[in-house]
Design a protein around this motif. Structure first.
Motif, PDB file in Angstrom:
ATOM      1  N   MET A 278      26.974 -23.649  17.591  1.00 46.54           N
ATOM      2  CA  MET A 278      27.555 -24.076  16.336  1.00 46.54           C
ATOM      3  C   MET A 278      26.969 -23.303  15.152  1.00 46.54           C
ATOM      4  SD  MET A 278      29.737 -26.011  15.035  1.00 46.54           S
ATOM      5  CE  MET A 278      30.236 -27.043  13.726  1.00 46.54           C
ATOM      6  N   LYS A 279      25.640 -23.032  15.235  1.00 43.25           N
ATOM      7  CA  LYS A 279      25.012 -22.276  14.157  1.00 43.25           C
ATOM      8  C   LYS A 279      25.615 -20.881  14.045  1.00 43.25           C
ATOM      9  CE  LYS A 279      20.599 -24.505  13.546  1.00 43.25           C
ATOM     10  NZ  LYS A 279      19.205 -24.299  13.256  1.00 43.25           N
ATOM     11  N   THR A 280      25.960 -20.282  15.180  1.00 43.55           N
ATOM     12  CA  THR A 280      26.562 -18.949  15.164  1.00 43.55           C
ATOM     13  C   THR A 280      27.915 -18.978  14.465  1.00 43.55           C
ATOM     14  OG1 THR A 280      25.426 -18.435  17.229  1.00 43.55           O
ATOM     15  CG2 THR A 280      27.265 -17.011  16.618  1.00 43.55           C
ATOM     16  N   VAL A 281      28.700 -20.016  14.719  1.00 43.12           N
ATOM     17  CA  VAL A 281      30.012 -20.153  14.073  1.00 43.12           C
ATOM     18  C   VAL A 281      29.836 -20.313  12.568  1.00 43.12           C
ATOM     19  CG1 VAL A 281      32.054 -21.628  13.880  1.00 43.12           C
ATOM     20  CG2 VAL A 281      31.129 -21.093  16.137  1.00 43.12           C
ATOM     21  N   LEU A 282      28.913 -21.186  12.162  1.00 38.05           N
ATOM     22  CA  LEU A 282      28.660 -21.385  10.735  1.00 38.05           C
ATOM     23  C   LEU A 282      28.199 -20.093  10.073  1.00 38.05           C
ATOM     24  CD1 LEU A 282      26.826 -24.845  10.676  1.00 38.05           C
ATOM     25  CD2 LEU A 282      29.190 -24.345  10.016  1.00 38.05           C
ATOM     26  N   LYS A 283      27.310 -19.393  10.758  1.00 36.44           N
ATOM     27  CA  LYS A 283      26.808 -18.123  10.232  1.00 36.44           C
ATOM     28  C   LYS A 283      27.957 -17.127  10.073  1.00 36.44           C
ATOM     29  CE  LYS A 283      22.839 -15.193  10.954  1.00 36.44           C
ATOM     30  NZ  LYS A 283      21.739 -14.907  11.856  1.00 36.44           N
ATOM     31  N   GLY A 284      28.812 -17.046  11.083  1.00 31.97           N
ATOM     32  CA  GLY A 284      29.962 -16.138  11.028  1.00 31.97           C
ATOM     33  C   GLY A 284      30.899 -16.470   9.882  1.00 31.97           C
ATOM     34  N   ILE A 285      31.190 -17.759   9.695  1.00 34.12           N
ATOM     35  CA  ILE A 285      32.058 -18.178   8.587  1.00 34.12           C
ATOM     36  C   ILE A 285      31.419 -17.798   7.255  1.00 34.12           C
ATOM     37  CG2 ILE A 285      32.999 -20.187   7.371  1.00 34.12           C
ATOM     38  CD1 ILE A 285      33.316 -21.499  10.176  1.00 34.12           C
ATOM     39  N   GLY A 286      30.123 -18.034   7.138  1.00 28.73           N
ATOM     40  CA  GLY A 286      29.413 -17.685   5.906  1.00 28.73           C
ATOM     41  C   GLY A 286      29.441 -16.196   5.622  1.00 28.73           C
ATOM     42  N   VAL A 287      29.203 -15.388   6.645  1.00 27.09           N
ATOM     43  CA  VAL A 287      29.201 -13.930   6.468  1.00 27.09           C
ATOM     44  C   VAL A 287      30.590 -13.434   6.067  1.00 27.09           C
ATOM     45  CG1 VAL A 287      28.964 -11.733   7.681  1.00 27.09           C
ATOM     46  CG2 VAL A 287      27.213 -13.485   7.955  1.00 27.09           C
ATOM     47  N   VAL A 288      31.618 -13.880   6.783  1.00 28.35           N
ATOM     48  CA  VAL A 288      32.991 -13.451   6.470  1.00 28.35           C
ATOM     49  C   VAL A 288      33.373 -13.902   5.058  1.00 28.35           C
ATOM     50  CG1 VAL A 288      35.427 -13.762   7.067  1.00 28.35           C
ATOM     51  CG2 VAL A 288      33.753 -13.315   8.866  1.00 28.35           C
ATOM     52  N   GLY A 289      33.020 -15.129   4.720  1.00 31.40           N
ATOM     53  CA  GLY A 289      33.320 -15.629   3.386  1.00 31.40           C
ATOM     54  C   GLY A 289      32.669 -14.809   2.295  1.00 31.40           C
ATOM     55  N   LEU A 290      31.425 -14.415   2.521  1.00 22.76           N
ATOM     56  CA  LEU A 290      30.725 -13.631   1.504  1.00 22.76           C
ATOM     57  C   LEU A 290      31.234 -12.192   1.442  1.00 22.76           C
ATOM     58  CD1 LEU A 290      27.132 -15.095   1.908  1.00 22.76           C
ATOM     59  CD2 LEU A 290      28.785 -15.555   0.089  1.00 22.76           C
ATOM     60  N   ILE A 291      31.706 -11.663   2.568  1.00 19.60           N
ATOM     61  CA  ILE A 291      32.301 -10.324   2.549  1.00 19.60           C
ATOM     62  C   ILE A 291      33.612 -10.338   1.773  1.00 19.60           C
ATOM     63  CG2 ILE A 291      33.420  -8.570   4.002  1.00 19.60           C
ATOM     64  CD1 ILE A 291      31.190  -9.120   6.079  1.00 19.60           C
ATOM     65  N   LEU A 292      34.388 -11.387   1.967  1.00 19.83           N
ATOM     66  CA  LEU A 292      35.678 -11.512   1.276  1.00 19.83           C
ATOM     67  C   LEU A 292      35.528 -12.030  -0.155  1.00 19.83           C
ATOM     68  CD1 LEU A 292      37.839 -13.019   4.155  1.00 19.83           C
ATOM     69  CD2 LEU A 292      37.786 -10.648   3.347  1.00 19.83           C
ATOM     70  N   TYR A 293      34.326 -12.343  -0.538  1.00 19.70           N
ATOM     71  CA  TYR A 293      34.052 -12.957  -1.829  1.00 19.70           C
ATOM     72  C   TYR A 293      34.702 -12.242  -3.021  1.00 19.70           C
ATOM     73  CZ  TYR A 293      31.552 -14.718  -5.848  1.00 19.70           C
ATOM     74  OH  TYR A 293      31.253 -15.238  -7.075  1.00 19.70           O
ATOM     75  N   PRO A 294      34.599 -10.918  -3.151  1.00 22.10           N
ATOM     76  CA  PRO A 294      35.229 -10.286  -4.321  1.00 22.10           C
ATOM     77  C   PRO A 294      36.733 -10.565  -4.416  1.00 22.10           C
ATOM     78  CG  PRO A 294      33.692  -8.772  -3.317  1.00 22.10           C
ATOM     79  CD  PRO A 294      33.829  -9.942  -2.374  1.00 22.10           C
ATOM     80  N   CYS A 295      37.411 -10.628  -3.291  1.00 17.86           N
ATOM     81  CA  CYS A 295      38.851 -10.920  -3.312  1.00 17.86           C
ATOM     82  C   CYS A 295      39.099 -12.370  -3.730  1.00 17.86           C
ATOM     83  CB  CYS A 295      39.466 -10.637  -1.944  1.00 17.86           C
ATOM     84  SG  CYS A 295      39.338  -8.902  -1.473  1.00 17.86           S
ATOM     85  N   VAL A 296      38.254 -13.277  -3.239  1.00 22.37           N
ATOM     86  CA  VAL A 296      38.366 -14.689  -3.619  1.00 22.37           C
ATOM     87  C   VAL A 296      38.146 -14.830  -5.124  1.00 22.37           C
ATOM     88  CG1 VAL A 296      37.299 -16.976  -3.350  1.00 22.37           C
ATOM     89  CG2 VAL A 296      37.700 -15.544  -1.339  1.00 22.37           C
ATOM     90  N   VAL A 297      37.156 -14.131  -5.660  1.00 20.37           N
ATOM     91  CA  VAL A 297      36.880 -14.177  -7.098  1.00 20.37           C
ATOM     92  C   VAL A 297      38.064 -13.628  -7.884  1.00 20.37           C
ATOM     93  CG1 VAL A 297      35.457 -13.238  -8.972  1.00 20.37           C
ATOM     94  CG2 VAL A 297      34.379 -14.086  -6.902  1.00 20.37           C
ATOM     95  N   GLY A 298      38.556 -12.471  -7.473  1.00 16.66           N
ATOM     96  CA  GLY A 298      39.677 -11.864  -8.188  1.00 16.66           C
ATOM     97  C   GLY A 298      40.882 -12.789  -8.245  1.00 16.66           C
ATOM     98  N   TYR A 299      41.236 -13.334  -7.098  1.00 20.73           N
ATOM     99  CA  TYR A 299      42.384 -14.244  -7.059  1.00 20.73           C
ATOM    100  C   TYR A 299      42.081 -15.529  -7.819  1.00 20.73           C
ATOM    101  CZ  TYR A 299      45.955 -17.441  -5.493  1.00 20.73           C
ATOM    102  OH  TYR A 299      46.964 -18.362  -5.474  1.00 20.73           O
TER     103      TYR A 299
END
Length: 184
Positions: free
Chosen positions: A1-22
């Motif tokens: 479960m920790k791996t899944v949470l970590k993966g979601i966090g990493v992907v979310g932070l990578i996509l962060y600039p797009c989330v901010v822009g939108y």
């Protein structure tokens, strides 16, 4: 479960600039700040390398300060803090070996020769310079560029530059290893 949470966090932070822009273009500053804090929180609870904890705290800090001061600049400052945090982490490994790039190289090549260790230390120094330059450019985009340009630089260009540097280092290291083998 920790791996899944970590993966979601990493992907979310990578996509962060797009989330901010939108999000900012739609007037969702509050939700973007909450998103950043949640992504930081996910990385925090998933544990992992303690070297990365400051980067995780930056996410929570930037989101929180944005909410507290109702200022979107804090959301845009996150990539600046990430670059400076990465600079500090990479620099620290120069004084407490193995260097960061040596650590990465050993994932692929556990028996890295001495020449490779010297090489990866030099490349870690190059990454340190990259992170400082990247932070300066990212900071410029926070205060002197449109949100669209901020997204283009922080969500695309900086990632492409990191990819080029990473791939270039790997290819040059392999070339150097072949040359060293020919000499011996």
């Amino acid at each position: 479960m920790k791996t899944v949470l970590k993966g979601i966090g990493v992907v979310g932070l990578i996509l962060y600039p797009c989330v901010v822009g939108y999000g900012l273009s739609q007037g969702y500053m509050f939700w973007v700040a909450v998103f950043l804090m949640i992504m930081g929180g996910l990385r925090w609870v998933s544990g992992g390398n303690t070297l990365m904890w400051p980067l995780t705290l930056f996410a929570i800090l930037c989101g929180g300060l944005s909410l507290l001061f109702k200022d979107q600049a804090w959301l845009k400052l996150y990539p600046v803090l990430m670059s400076m945090g990465a600079f500090c982490i990479f620099t620290m490994t120069l004084f407490k070996p193995p260097s960061m790039i040596e650590r990465f190289a050993r994932l692929i090549e556990p028996d890295l020769p001495h020449d490779g260790v010297i090489w990866t230390k030099k490349v870690t120094q190059i990454w340190c310079v990259f992170f400082v330059v990247n932070a300066v450019i990212a900071l410029y985009t926070v205060y002197f560029a449109s949100t669209k340009m901020w997204v283009i630089y922080n969500g695309l260009i900086s990632y492409v530059l990191m990819g080029i540097l990473l791939l270039g280092e790997y290819l040059l290291r392999k070339r150097q290893q072949r040359l060293n083998q020919m000499q011996h």
